[in-house]
Design an enzyme around this catalytic site. Sequence first.
Site, PDB file in Angstrom:
ATOM      1  N   HIS A 194      59.181  14.769  12.536  1.00 23.81           N
ATOM      2  CA  HIS A 194      58.450  15.536  11.488  1.00 23.81           C
ATOM      3  C   HIS A 194      59.486  16.336  10.926  1.00 23.81           C
ATOM      4  O   HIS A 194      60.211  17.317  11.413  1.00 23.81           O
ATOM      5  CB  HIS A 194      57.485  16.964  12.421  1.00 23.81           C
ATOM      6  CG  HIS A 194      56.471  16.112  13.401  1.00 23.81           C
ATOM      7  ND1 HIS A 194      55.537  16.142  13.195  1.00 23.81           N
ATOM      8  CD2 HIS A 194      56.934  15.922  14.939  1.00 23.81           C
ATOM      9  CE1 HIS A 194      55.097  15.483  14.523  1.00 23.81           C
ATOM     10  NE2 HIS A 194      55.723  15.195  15.386  1.00 23.81           N
ATOM     11  N   PHE A 195      59.307  16.432   9.779  1.00 25.60           N
ATOM     12  CA  PHE A 195      60.524  17.127   8.848  1.00 25.60           C
ATOM     13  C   PHE A 195      59.554  17.738   7.805  1.00 25.60           C
ATOM     14  O   PHE A 195      60.802  18.229   7.021  1.00 25.60           O
ATOM     15  CB  PHE A 195      61.036  15.503   8.067  1.00 25.60           C
ATOM     16  CG  PHE A 195      62.814  14.714   8.911  1.00 25.60           C
ATOM     17  CD1 PHE A 195      62.321  15.228  10.311  1.00 25.60           C
ATOM     18  CD2 PHE A 195      63.121  13.908   8.705  1.00 25.60           C
ATOM     19  CE1 PHE A 195      63.243  14.762  11.094  1.00 25.60           C
ATOM     20  CE2 PHE A 195      63.900  13.395  10.032  1.00 25.60           C
ATOM     21  CZ  PHE A 195      64.227  13.720  10.941  1.00 25.60           C
ATOM     22  N   ARG A 196      59.027  17.980   8.348  1.00 29.84           N
ATOM     23  CA  ARG A 196      58.410  19.096   7.468  1.00 29.84           C
ATOM     24  C   ARG A 196      57.878  18.969   5.632  1.00 29.84           C
ATOM     25  O   ARG A 196      57.708  20.079   4.825  1.00 29.84           O
ATOM     26  CB  ARG A 196      58.991  21.071   7.267  1.00 29.84           C
ATOM     27  CG  ARG A 196      59.333  20.557   9.204  1.00 29.84           C
ATOM     28  CD  ARG A 196      57.794  20.616   9.643  1.00 29.84           C
ATOM     29  NE  ARG A 196      58.139  21.473  11.108  1.00 29.84           N
ATOM     30  CZ  ARG A 196      57.146  20.530  11.591  1.00 29.84           C
ATOM     31  NH1 ARG A 196      55.838  20.188  11.893  1.00 29.84           N
ATOM     32  NH2 ARG A 196      56.837  21.352  13.490  1.00 29.84           N
ATOM     33  N   ASN A 236      52.162  15.114   9.143  1.00 24.01           N
ATOM     34  CA  ASN A 236      51.454  16.298   9.603  1.00 24.01           C
ATOM     35  C   ASN A 236      52.294  17.063   8.498  1.00 24.01           C
ATOM     36  O   ASN A 236      53.143  17.924   9.119  1.00 24.01           O
ATOM     37  CB  ASN A 236      51.264  17.036  10.542  1.00 24.01           C
ATOM     38  CG  ASN A 236      52.822  17.183  11.333  1.00 24.01           C
ATOM     39  OD1 ASN A 236      53.371  16.161  11.047  1.00 24.01           O
ATOM     40  ND2 ASN A 236      52.421  18.064  12.260  1.00 24.01           N
ATOM     41  N   HIS A 259      48.721  10.129  18.966  1.00 22.03           N
ATOM     42  CA  HIS A 259      48.849  11.957  20.128  1.00 22.03           C
ATOM     43  C   HIS A 259      47.821  11.759  20.915  1.00 22.03           C
ATOM     44  O   HIS A 259      46.629  12.273  20.258  1.00 22.03           O
ATOM     45  CB  HIS A 259      49.619  12.635  19.058  1.00 22.03           C
ATOM     46  CG  HIS A 259      49.726  14.149  19.920  1.00 22.03           C
ATOM     47  ND1 HIS A 259      50.691  14.841  19.427  1.00 22.03           N
ATOM     48  CD2 HIS A 259      48.669  14.608  20.729  1.00 22.03           C
ATOM     49  CE1 HIS A 259      50.182  16.272  20.552  1.00 22.03           C
ATOM     50  NE2 HIS A 259      49.833  15.887  20.948  1.00 22.03           N
ATOM     51  N   HIS A 299      54.720   9.938  23.173  1.00 22.47           N
ATOM     52  CA  HIS A 299      55.093  11.281  23.886  1.00 22.47           C
ATOM     53  C   HIS A 299      54.622  11.248  24.816  1.00 22.47           C
ATOM     54  O   HIS A 299      53.782  11.660  25.166  1.00 22.47           O
ATOM     55  CB  HIS A 299      55.671  12.139  22.489  1.00 22.47           C
ATOM     56  CG  HIS A 299      54.574  12.946  22.012  1.00 22.47           C
ATOM     57  ND1 HIS A 299      53.364  12.503  22.362  1.00 22.47           N
ATOM     58  CD2 HIS A 299      54.436  12.961  21.234  1.00 22.47           C
ATOM     59  CE1 HIS A 299      52.686  12.376  21.518  1.00 22.47           C
ATOM     60  NE2 HIS A 299      53.290  13.498  20.415  1.00 22.47           N
ATOM     61  N   ASP A 316      60.568  13.339  19.126  1.00 23.15           N
ATOM     62  CA  ASP A 316      59.566  14.439  18.470  1.00 23.15           C
ATOM     63  C   ASP A 316      60.345  15.785  17.402  1.00 23.15           C
ATOM     64  O   ASP A 316      58.783  16.478  17.906  1.00 23.15           O
ATOM     65  CB  ASP A 316      57.992  14.828  19.527  1.00 23.15           C
ATOM     66  CG  ASP A 316      56.798  15.348  19.011  1.00 23.15           C
ATOM     67  OD1 ASP A 316      56.767  15.240  17.522  1.00 23.15           O
ATOM     68  OD2 ASP A 316      56.855  15.802  19.560  1.00 23.15           O
ATOM     69  N   HIS A 369      59.802  24.556  14.293  1.00 21.27           N
ATOM     70  CA  HIS A 369      59.639  26.056  13.341  1.00 21.27           C
ATOM     71  C   HIS A 369      60.914  27.021  13.663  1.00 21.27           C
ATOM     72  O   HIS A 369      61.573  26.995  14.244  1.00 21.27           O
ATOM     73  CB  HIS A 369      58.682  26.176  14.503  1.00 21.27           C
ATOM     74  CG  HIS A 369      57.618  25.200  14.950  1.00 21.27           C
ATOM     75  ND1 HIS A 369      56.653  24.662  13.846  1.00 21.27           N
ATOM     76  CD2 HIS A 369      57.232  24.307  15.780  1.00 21.27           C
ATOM     77  CE1 HIS A 369      56.190  23.931  14.004  1.00 21.27           C
ATOM     78  NE2 HIS A 369      55.813  23.539  15.585  1.00 21.27           N
TER      79      HIS A 369
HETATM   80  O1  DOR Z   1      54.861  19.911  19.533  1.00 27.72           O
HETATM   81  C1  DOR Z   1      54.358  19.535  18.624  1.00 27.72           C
HETATM   82  N1  DOR Z   1      54.456  19.791  16.859  1.00 27.72           N
HETATM   83  N2  DOR Z   1      53.979  18.593  18.983  1.00 27.72           N
HETATM   84  C2  DOR Z   1      53.336  17.082  17.238  1.00 27.72           C
HETATM   85  O2  DOR Z   1      52.706  16.536  17.816  1.00 27.72           O
HETATM   86  C3  DOR Z   1      53.270  18.326  16.214  1.00 27.72           C
HETATM   87  C4  DOR Z   1      54.369  18.632  16.450  1.00 27.72           C
HETATM   88  C5  DOR Z   1      54.901  20.169  14.649  1.00 27.72           C
HETATM   89  O3  DOR Z   1      54.581  19.122  13.842  1.00 27.72           O
HETATM   90  O4  DOR Z   1      54.401  21.158  15.320  1.00 27.72           O
END
Ligand code: DOR
Length: 448
Positions: free
Chosen positions: A68-70, A100, A182, A236, A307, A311
């Site tokens: 997840h590279f935001r 996402n 997921h 995962h 994964d 944050h």
């Molecule tokens: O812990 C997680 N955070 N699992 C996920 O599948 C999504 C991810 C996120 O995008 O923060």
Amino acid sequence: MSSDFCLLIRNARILLPTGEFLVGDVQTRGREIVQVAPEITASATQPDRVIDANGLTLLPGVIDPQVHFREPGLEHKEDLFTASCACARGGVTSFLEMPNTRPLTTTQEALDDKLRRAADKCLVNYGFFIGATPENRQDLIEAQPTCGIKIFMGSMHGPLLVDDEEGLEPIFAKGTRLIAVHAEDQGRINQRRQEFAGISDPAIHSTIQDNQAALNATQLALKLSKKYQRRLHILHMSTAEEAELLRQDKPSWVTAEVTPQHLLLNTSAYEKIGTLAQMNPPLRSLHDNEVLWQALLDGVIDFIATDHAPHTLEEKAQTYPNSPSGMPGVETSLPLMLTQAMQGRCTVSQVSNWMSMAVAKAYGIPKKGAIAPGYDADLVLVDLDNYHPVLREEVVTKCGWSSFEGWNLTGWPVYTIVGGQVVYEKGKLNTEVRGQALTFEAATNTVD
Ligand code: DOR
């Protein structure tokens, strides 16, 4: 850099596709490996650059199939440039990124935007998932190029949730491309959230989103995949129960992955690192760690993904359940797994297969995952003789922390090479290097 740039790596301990090692030389031209031999004379090939790799082990670059590279939208946590720098440090030469982001990657337009951004700023190779909503079935079938459809059956992000059989069935029934799930049962999670409301100890996260929630969703995805013989990948996988289910009954068109954290961390981590151990699906018990390891060794689980879900520390400092789930991973996954190999839990060749070739096969990524003439020159030279701890001050990911801080690891990348160009060398990044968009062969109903 010219398109026929020639790199000669000398005296490396080269992992061959057979799983054996050869002490010798590798020559690349442009983006490709052209020769692997015990000795390649520099005078014959006139290389533009020679790397003396004496004492280092040469592996295919890691392909991380879940990150997840935001970017776009959440760049305060990470962006495609900083994340790809972290990849280069970690020996990750290609990644598959999740939908996402903001906006969600649920349309061709959003996919194109990500591809443009990545071409502009990614130091390593890239591919993107398209995310399923209850509304975008046609996009899921038509969007190109994508490594597959991501379905959040639980742990949703706004409209990125398809969790009931009626919503899932038409997605499995129509089209052929890979579906990655997921697998957590959102209904059960919602109910248990109410049951355990008011508890702020983050350890409760593993109780709320329990093994049964994961098992329920995996069972449902498997059922639909079998009904339509639809290529399914279970992201995962975290529980002993899911691993045992697959051990009993795994069609040839189903694959599964596990993260280093679900192999190496368990619920005891909450006491030490609090919400930095919080992720979805949650960390489980020591027993789950053991069963997942065995499933990986036995081929029930096919490969490894991180994964990587960064944050900020500020966000993570909020009290549970306001603290977000997720931890970074691309910088530490290879040394974590190679340390396990050096400590006898598995072999270096198995680690490389789980982190490169098995991923390339499962996603149909051509010319990646092996060191042989004709393959892409995506490579990593690691040092298996020295140990060095994971240090917060050395972390490259924008979020600036790791759940593995203090872990003393071996197998750290010394050089990372993307398309024949050195992108990371002894602690320094070459931020001029750019990766390429990955291509994906159409899914078949067998991955062997
Ligand atoms: O812990 C997680 N955070 N699992 C996920 O599948 C999504 C991810 C996120 O995008 O923060």
